[in-house]
Motif scaffolding. Structure first.
Motif, mmCIF file in Angstrom:
data_model
loop_
_atom_site.group_PDB
_atom_site.id
_atom_site.type_symbol
_atom_site.label_atom_id
_atom_site.label_comp_id
_atom_site.label_asym_id
_atom_site.label_seq_id
_atom_site.Cartn_x
_atom_site.Cartn_y
_atom_site.Cartn_z
ATOM 1 N N ALA A 26 0.844 -1.188 0.000
ATOM 2 C CA ALA A 26 0.000 0.000 0.000
ATOM 3 C C ALA A 26 0.879 1.238 0.000
ATOM 4 N N SER A 27 0.495 2.236 -0.745
ATOM 5 C CA SER A 27 1.300 3.455 -0.812
ATOM 6 C C SER A 27 0.664 4.611 -0.051
ATOM 7 N N GLU A 28 -0.630 4.549 0.150
ATOM 8 C CA GLU A 28 -1.343 5.620 0.843
ATOM 9 C C GLU A 28 -2.289 5.034 1.881
ATOM 10 N N ASN A 29 -2.707 5.881 2.807
ATOM 11 C CA ASN A 29 -3.696 5.491 3.800
ATOM 12 C C ASN A 29 -3.285 4.211 4.512
ATOM 13 N N ARG A 30 -1.993 4.073 4.819
ATOM 14 C CA ARG A 30 -1.477 2.816 5.353
ATOM 15 C C ARG A 30 -2.096 2.467 6.701
ATOM 16 N N GLN A 31 -2.524 1.216 6.819
ATOM 17 C CA GLN A 31 -3.199 0.739 8.027
ATOM 18 C C GLN A 31 -2.250 0.054 9.011
ATOM 19 N N LYS A 32 -0.950 -0.008 8.659
ATOM 20 C CA LYS A 32 0.023 -0.705 9.506
ATOM 21 C C LYS A 32 -0.420 -2.130 9.791
ATOM 22 N N ALA A 33 -0.843 -2.796 8.743
ATOM 23 C CA ALA A 33 -1.286 -4.188 8.867
ATOM 24 C C ALA A 33 -1.025 -4.906 7.548
ATOM 25 N N THR A 34 -0.567 -6.150 7.660
ATOM 26 C CA THR A 34 -0.312 -6.960 6.482
ATOM 27 C C THR A 34 -1.285 -8.122 6.430
ATOM 28 N N ILE A 35 -1.932 -8.274 5.295
ATOM 29 C CA ILE A 35 -2.830 -9.400 5.062
ATOM 30 C C ILE A 35 -2.013 -10.517 4.414
ATOM 31 N N VAL A 36 -1.898 -11.642 5.091
ATOM 32 C CA VAL A 36 -1.195 -12.815 4.553
ATOM 33 C C VAL A 36 -2.246 -13.747 3.963
ATOM 34 N N TYR A 37 -2.138 -13.972 2.654
ATOM 35 C CA TYR A 37 -3.181 -14.668 1.899
ATOM 36 C C TYR A 37 -2.748 -16.063 1.460
ATOM 37 N N PHE A 38 -3.674 -17.036 1.656
ATOM 38 C CA PHE A 38 -3.478 -18.408 1.194
ATOM 39 C C PHE A 38 -4.576 -18.773 0.194
ATOM 40 N N HIS A 39 -4.150 -19.310 -0.937
ATOM 41 C CA HIS A 39 -5.091 -19.647 -2.014
ATOM 42 C C HIS A 39 -5.842 -20.947 -1.742
ATOM 43 N N GLY A 40 -6.924 -21.136 -2.501
ATOM 44 C CA GLY A 40 -7.683 -22.366 -2.424
ATOM 45 C C GLY A 40 -7.204 -23.386 -3.439
ATOM 46 N N GLY A 41 -7.994 -24.469 -3.577
ATOM 47 C CA GLY A 41 -7.643 -25.533 -4.509
ATOM 48 C C GLY A 41 -7.616 -26.903 -3.876
ATOM 49 N N GLY A 42 -8.309 -27.039 -2.750
ATOM 50 C CA GLY A 42 -8.393 -28.344 -2.104
ATOM 51 C C GLY A 42 -7.063 -28.867 -1.614
ATOM 52 N N LEU A 43 -6.052 -28.011 -1.503
ATOM 53 C CA LEU A 43 -4.685 -28.363 -1.121
ATOM 54 C C LEU A 43 -3.992 -29.213 -2.181
ATOM 55 N N LEU A 44 -4.643 -29.343 -3.345
ATOM 56 C CA LEU A 44 -4.121 -30.167 -4.429
ATOM 57 C C LEU A 44 -3.698 -29.349 -5.643
ATOM 58 N N TYR A 45 -4.238 -28.142 -5.780
ATOM 59 C CA TYR A 45 -3.880 -27.280 -6.903
ATOM 60 C C TYR A 45 -3.998 -25.824 -6.462
ATOM 61 N N GLY A 46 -3.639 -24.910 -7.361
ATOM 62 C CA GLY A 46 -3.740 -23.485 -7.065
ATOM 63 C C GLY A 46 -2.381 -22.818 -6.987
ATOM 64 N N HIS A 47 -2.404 -21.483 -6.867
ATOM 65 C CA HIS A 47 -1.173 -20.708 -6.793
ATOM 66 C C HIS A 47 -1.455 -19.385 -6.100
ATOM 67 N N ARG A 48 -0.395 -18.752 -5.632
ATOM 68 C CA ARG A 48 -0.540 -17.572 -4.775
ATOM 69 C C ARG A 48 -1.175 -16.371 -5.468
ATOM 70 N N ASP A 49 -1.090 -16.305 -6.785
ATOM 71 C CA ASP A 49 -1.604 -15.138 -7.502
ATOM 72 C C ASP A 49 -3.007 -15.361 -8.073
ATOM 73 N N ASP A 50 -3.786 -16.232 -7.415
ATOM 74 C CA ASP A 50 -5.133 -16.512 -7.920
ATOM 75 C C ASP A 50 -6.159 -15.476 -7.453
ATOM 76 N N LEU A 51 -5.783 -14.616 -6.510
ATOM 77 C CA LEU A 51 -6.725 -13.598 -6.027
ATOM 78 C C LEU A 51 -6.865 -12.527 -7.101
ATOM 79 N N PRO A 52 -8.064 -12.370 -7.680
ATOM 80 C CA PRO A 52 -8.233 -11.406 -8.769
ATOM 81 C C PRO A 52 -7.710 -10.013 -8.413
ATOM 82 N N ASN A 53 -7.088 -9.370 -9.384
ATOM 83 C CA ASN A 53 -6.479 -8.058 -9.161
ATOM 84 C C ASN A 53 -7.457 -7.033 -8.620
ATOM 85 N N ILE A 54 -8.722 -7.166 -9.000
ATOM 86 C CA ILE A 54 -9.706 -6.178 -8.564
ATOM 87 C C ILE A 54 -9.841 -6.177 -7.039
#
Length: 277
Positions: free
Chosen positions: A7-35
């Motif tokens: 984040a570049s502005e309005n910083r909340q001093k908090a980091t969201i650590v994200y884990f993707h889905g896929g049944g633990l069998l498939y998926g990748h870290r960049d699956d969260l849509p950019n929007i």
């Protein structure tokens, strides 16, 4: 294995650590849509998306240990590697990633003083001791049966940390068609070991959950039940029959839900004492 959106502005001093889905069998870290990433970053949150080793190449035990080690690595190096100061930790996951976030929160509570500031669980589950997970899925039986040869051609003889839906979804499809998902996850301990306990839920930080009422993959009741066990919890209900309601970005449902999550986070982090990770 990680991607940091800062984040570049309005910083909340908090980091969201994200884990993707896929049944633990498939998926990748960049699956969260950019929007949605943009929504969170614009609201002032740094977002760290993470890969983790996938089954069946590794066991569920190794997956859980890896997410814990990843979180410890982040907390240890958030200043010298990530250049993030005074960050609170928010765990976020979708589907299987939500399970990992919930289970990681339990581990952090048991082993460390790194209590997350909040948890975001989208269409998640607390464990695998669920009837629907242990028998053939009516939903997935509607798809053509997956042949053994297809699965054998997917499973690698080495460690795998990401796998596209196109390449590895057949693993999950076959597991759910045959009702033997756990066989692919290779748990080394009794099933209850992998379930977040009711006693642990009583100790959870503020948690927001969201799920669809007629989710054909993960029962909606699991999110509702968890929300009743966690002292400070909010459950957002989506009235439709989809699993990952935020997958189709042309549908405004996801944008609205993420806006509600952001509003909840702002209120929660304002009223909750700062907890450094």
């Amino acid at each position: 294995m990680m991607t940091l959106y800062r984040a570049s502005e309005n910083r909340q001093k908090a980091t969201i650590v994200y884990f993707h889905g896929g049944g633990l069998l498939y998926g990748h870290r960049d699956d969260l849509p950019n929007i949605y990433v943009d929504q969170l970053v614009t609201a002032g949150y740094d977002v760290l998306t993470c890969d983790y080793p996938l089954a069946p190449e590794v066991s569920l035990d190794i997956i859980l240990q890896s997410t814990y080690e990843l979180c410890v690595h982040y907390a240890t190096h958030r200043k010298d590697i990530f250049q993030l100061e005074h960050n609170r930790l928010i765990l976020f996951g979708r589907s299987a990633g939500a399970y990992l976030a919930l289970k990681l929160a339990e581990t952090l509570l048991e082993k460390t003083d790194m209590t997350p500031a909040a948890i975001i669980s989208l269409y998640g589950y607390p464990g695998f001791d669920v009837d629907e997970f242990k028998k053939p899925s009516k939903h997935y039986l509607q798809f053509p049966a997956v042949e053994d040869s297809v699965v054998n051609g997917i499973i690698s003889d080495h460690y795998v940390t990401e796998g596209s839906l196109e390449k590895r979804f057949a693993l999950y499809l076959k597991a759910r068609q045959e009702g033997n998902w756990l066989r692919y996850l290779q748990p080394h301990s009794p099933l209850e070991t992998y379930h977040v306990s009711d006693e642990t839920f009583k100790q959870f930080p503020p948690t927001i959950l969201a799920a669809a009422t007629h989710d054909p993959d993960v029962p909606y009741r699991l999110s509702k039940q968890m929300s009743r066990k966690i002292p400070s919890a909010k459950c957002l209900t989506i009235y439709n029959d989809t699993h990952d309601f935020d997958r189709d970005t042309t549908d405004t449902t996801g944008i609205k839900i993420y806006a509600q999550i952001i509003a909840w986070l702002e209120e929660t982090l304002t009223t909750t004492a700062v907890k450094e990770c």
